[in-house]
Design an enzyme around this catalytic site. Structure first.
Site, mmCIF file in Angstrom:
data_model
loop_
_atom_site.group_PDB
_atom_site.id
_atom_site.type_symbol
_atom_site.label_atom_id
_atom_site.label_comp_id
_atom_site.label_asym_id
_atom_site.label_seq_id
_atom_site.Cartn_x
_atom_site.Cartn_y
_atom_site.Cartn_z
ATOM 1 N N SER A 108 29.545 59.632 35.872
ATOM 2 C CA SER A 108 30.490 60.618 36.378
ATOM 3 C C SER A 108 31.909 60.191 36.058
ATOM 4 O O SER A 108 32.202 58.990 35.983
ATOM 5 C CB SER A 108 30.314 60.697 37.892
ATOM 6 N N TYR A 111 30.461 57.064 46.172
ATOM 7 C CA TYR A 111 29.716 57.762 45.114
ATOM 8 C C TYR A 111 30.144 57.219 43.746
ATOM 9 O O TYR A 111 29.309 56.833 42.916
ATOM 10 C CB TYR A 111 29.983 59.275 45.203
ATOM 11 N N LYS A 125 27.985 54.888 40.801
ATOM 12 C CA LYS A 125 27.840 55.170 39.366
ATOM 13 C C LYS A 125 28.402 54.007 38.546
ATOM 14 O O LYS A 125 27.819 53.607 37.526
ATOM 15 C CB LYS A 125 28.566 56.480 39.012
#
Ligand code: UDP
Length: 326
Positions: free
Chosen positions: A119, A143, A147
């Site tokens: 991402s 988050y 990643k």
């Protein structure tokens, strides 16, 4: 046994299901492995579905034993930034520890290529108007860190075990299958385009624009919306590029940004319905502008977005939403 069988982990989700369709159209057999927490059984149309969780090593072993898996495309992750702030453990457990379990299973079953959904959240707060892959990385939420951490694990597994990986750093996935076979169905839905379209359909559910005082021409945030079918296409190219490259990290965005106001205006044009937003406060953690430099996607994968007209992308999302009675 199919000699082009690919394991699509999280293949029942939004981007995963569109990628299964792209795989099938290119002569691959996609085997979906999904716990169906956020994925949908109806979205698995192009190959078998194995219901299982990436934290369940025995379930993964069973899939690798049953199918002649040639490579893995890994989408399975929780992806709500806000939730990751309040429940970080859930994100580190599923997105990081779950991926570690998957990588160890691949190592032990001798499967090397993996295409991973990363991402643009790995960059954190941008220091340049357009983000290239070498932009500094300092995520601003768990988050993004999940990643970031998986990207590090992929590098280490490559060096130690010969895993071949392509980390694809998505910008904002949008739209739906142009043939209307599948589309976005998040629950809860937090993404701008489906929420704007929902507001068009139901005036009792107005869209709130999060912040009008950003340092952008119209004061609202700018994002790079990439059509989900273009994303799907890039995954097949990434898989095939891994035959020549052991490790790739590539942005996937169109290179063009649209502000929240521009999206609302475009949705008004597409639907023909007046959409009257509520103008609200900023959402914590939103950078003002996230736009991809897509040079590497072109040079390494030969990839170009096919859908560069945001109205067309919104139109596909709208057609999909009109099929759904909810
Ligand atoms: N956004 C908004 N209202 C909403 C949802 C999103 O104004 O109800 C804005 C959000 O602040 C961001 C952009 O729309 O600038 C895209 O948000 P989304 O959640 O779709 O994707 P993100 O960029 O967070 O991955």
């Amino acid at each position: 046994m199919h000699d082009r069988t690919m394991l699509v982990v999280g293949g029942a989700g939004y981007i995963g299901s569109h990628t299964c369709k792209a795989l099938a159209l290119r002569g691959y057999e996609p085997v979906t492995f999904d716990n169906l927490v956020h994925g949908h059984e109806w979205a698995v149309k192009w190959g078998p579905l194995v219901r299982g969780d990436i934290m369940d090593r025995a379930a993964l072993d069973a899939v690798f034993e049953h199918y002649d898996i040639q490579g893995v495309i890994h989408f399975a992750a929780y992806c709500y930034v806000g939730e990751s702030m309040t429940a970080p453990g859930k994100y580190y457990r599923n997105n990081v520890a779950g991926t570690l379990t998957l990588l160890e299973a691949m190592r032990d079953h001798g499967v090397r290529p993996i295409v991973f959904s990363s991402s643009c959240a790995v960059y954190g707060t941008p220091t340049t108007p357009v983000l290239a892959e070498d932009h500094p990385q300092w995520p601003v939420n768990p988050y993004g860190w999940s990643k970031f951490t998986v990207e590090r694990m992929l590098e280490d597994f490559g060096r130690a075990h010969g895993t071949r990986h392509c980390a694809l750093r998505y910008f904002n996935a949008a739209g739906a299958d142009p043939d209307g076979e599948i589309g976005e169905a998040h629950d809860p839905e937090t993404h701008l385009i489906p929420l704007v379209l929902r507001a068009a359909r139901d005036p009792r559910k107005p869209i709130t624009v999060f912040g009008t005082d950003y340092d952008t021409p119209d004061g609202t945030c700018i994002r790079d919306y990439i059509h989900v079918s273009d994303l799907a296409d890039a995954h097949i190219r990434a898989l095939e590029a891994l035959q020549a490259h052991p490790a790739l990290t590539v942005n996937l965005g169109t290179g063009t940004g649209f502000s929240v106001r521009e999206i609302v205006d475009a949705a008004r044009d597409v639907t023909g319905i007046p959409i009257n937003p509520i103008y609200g406060d900023r959402r914590p953690g939103d950078p003002s502008r996230l736009v991809a430099n897509r040079t590497l996607a072109h040079s390494l994968l030969g990839w170009e977005p096919r859908y560069t007209d945001i109205r067309q992308t919104i139109e596909h999302a709208w057609s999909w939403m009109e099929r759904d009675p909810e």
